[in-house]
Design a protein around this motif. Structure first.
Motif, short mmCIF file in Angstrom:
data_model
loop_
_atom_site.label_atom_id
_atom_site.label_comp_id
_atom_site.label_asym_id
_atom_site.label_seq_id
_atom_site.Cartn_x
_atom_site.Cartn_y
_atom_site.Cartn_z
N ASP A 168 -3.40 13.96 -2.86
CA ASP A 168 -2.46 12.94 -2.15
C ASP A 168 -3.15 11.72 -2.83
OD1 ASP A 168 -0.53 14.11 -0.91
OD2 ASP A 168 -2.23 13.76 0.70
N THR A 169 -2.58 10.60 -3.09
CA THR A 169 -3.30 9.93 -3.29
C THR A 169 -2.66 8.05 -3.34
OG1 THR A 169 -1.59 8.41 -5.19
CG2 THR A 169 -3.84 9.64 -7.16
N VAL A 170 -4.43 6.65 -3.22
CA VAL A 170 -3.50 5.74 -2.25
C VAL A 170 -3.99 4.74 -2.93
CG1 VAL A 170 -4.43 4.28 0.01
CG2 VAL A 170 -3.92 6.86 -0.01
N LYS A 181 -8.78 13.63 -4.62
CA LYS A 181 -8.67 15.51 -4.10
C LYS A 181 -7.78 16.25 -4.51
CE LYS A 181 -9.24 14.15 0.59
NZ LYS A 181 -9.38 14.17 1.77
N GLU A 241 -3.54 0.58 -3.26
CA GLU A 241 -3.68 -0.64 -2.75
C GLU A 241 -3.01 -1.71 -3.75
OE1 GLU A 241 -6.02 -0.84 0.97
OE2 GLU A 241 -6.68 0.38 0.01
N LYS A 290 -7.92 7.06 -12.73
CA LYS A 290 -9.08 6.71 -11.07
C LYS A 290 -10.19 6.22 -12.05
CE LYS A 290 -10.91 6.58 -7.22
NZ LYS A 290 -11.05 6.20 -6.32
N THR A 324 -7.35 3.56 -4.49
CA THR A 324 -8.50 3.15 -3.33
C THR A 324 -8.95 4.90 -2.76
OG1 THR A 324 -6.43 2.72 -2.27
CG2 THR A 324 -7.50 1.12 -3.05
N SER A 325 -7.94 5.43 -3.17
CA SER A 325 -8.59 7.02 -2.93
C SER A 325 -9.53 7.54 -3.07
CB SER A 325 -7.33 7.90 -2.51
OG SER A 325 -6.12 8.06 -3.91
N THR A 357 0.84 5.26 0.46
CA THR A 357 0.74 6.58 -0.14
C THR A 357 1.21 7.82 -1.51
OG1 THR A 357 -0.94 6.95 1.34
CG2 THR A 357 -0.72 8.82 0.85
N LYS A 362 1.27 -1.38 -0.23
CA LYS A 362 -0.12 -0.33 0.11
C LYS A 362 1.35 1.22 0.14
CE LYS A 362 -3.50 2.07 2.67
NZ LYS A 362 -4.29 2.31 3.73
#
Length: 257
Positions: free
Chosen positions: A251-253, A235, A255, A199, A231-232, A181, A179
């Motif tokens: 910021d992106t996440v 924004k 996983e 996304k 998954t984030s 960030t 995972k």
């Protein structure tokens, strides 16, 4: 980080592909695309005088930009693609000569093809059977012009941990997944568009933190290529919430699947 991170579509080698191997067991071809480099597909009775040739036909014609060959013992050999009438070299060529590395990543000019051929001539210890842990035929999803300012990796684990009647520990590890960030600051419009497209495609993709340039740090090695979901929530925000025209931060996440 010195290299630009890269993003690829899922492996073009998959369960819908067809396989023609010189001696390896075609029934075990899934080892090449199971996203587990520790499993390896072996030749059967090969030696340095006997090339092991693997021809793999995809389910459709695809654009290819890169090949990743992880956990292998190839000392000399090459890979080619099918033009529709014959086998041809990539540009730059994909080959090994006196190789001692177990992980290899190759980029080349984009080609359209439905098949690749991997030829393994010799092994790093003479006269051993050839093997490969992962073979990935890759299509770039796009490029970012500005590297992330920060990547915070995490090896998340699924475990159980409880106390026995006498206070002892019982612990078991069911699996570890990646995972991260990934922070972008002051990214230009083209990078913002790429992240948005990444996304809304709503499908897994390969995230390659080292970008093909091996790093010494964990999670940035040459074979640290992760099949992930985005998954984030996306924004994007203006720096200091008020300054226009100098780029967007987000910021992106990601996983691991």
């Amino acid at each position: 980080m010195t290299a630009t991170v890269k993003f690829f579509d899922t492996n073009r080698i998959n369960s819908a592909s067809t396989f023609n191997f010189a001696s390896a067991d075609e029934a075990r071809a899934d080892i090449l695309y199971d996203n587990d480099s520790s499993n390896r597909l072996f030749s059967n009775g090969s030696n340095d005088a006997t090339p092991e040739v693997w021809e793999i036909t995809f389910s459709s014609v695809y654009d290819l930009d890169a090949l990743a060959v992880f956990n292998h013992n190839v000392k000399s050999g090459n890979a080619q693609y099918w033009t529709g009438t014959g086998w041809a070299d990539f540009t730059p060529t994909v080959n090994w000569y006196n190789n001692t590395d177990k992980n290899s990543y190759f980029e080349f000019n984009r080609v359209q093809t439905q098949a690749i051929r991997l030829t393994m001539n010799t092994t790093q210890i003479a006269n051993r059977d050839k093997y490969v842990g992962q073979l990935r035929a890759l299509t770039k999803l796009g490029d970012i012009s500005r590297n992330p300012t920060k990547i915070k990796p995490e090896l998340s684990e699924k475990n159980y941990n409880y106390k026995t009647s006498d206070g002892g520990s019982v612990y078991g590890l069911n699996g570890i997944k990646y995972k991260a960030t990934v922070s972008f600051q002051n990214s230009p419009a083209a990078d913002q568009d790429f992240l948005r497209e990444l996304k809304i495609r709503n499908k897994p993709f390969y995230f390659y933190p080292c970008g093909g340039t091996a790093q010494a740090d964990m999670c940035f090695h040459l074979d640290d290529m992760y099949l992930v979901n985005f998954t984030s929530v996306l924004k994007p925000k203006l720096p200091q919430d008020s300054l226009f025209g100098i780029g967007i931060s987000t910021d992106t996440v990601f996983e691991e699947v």
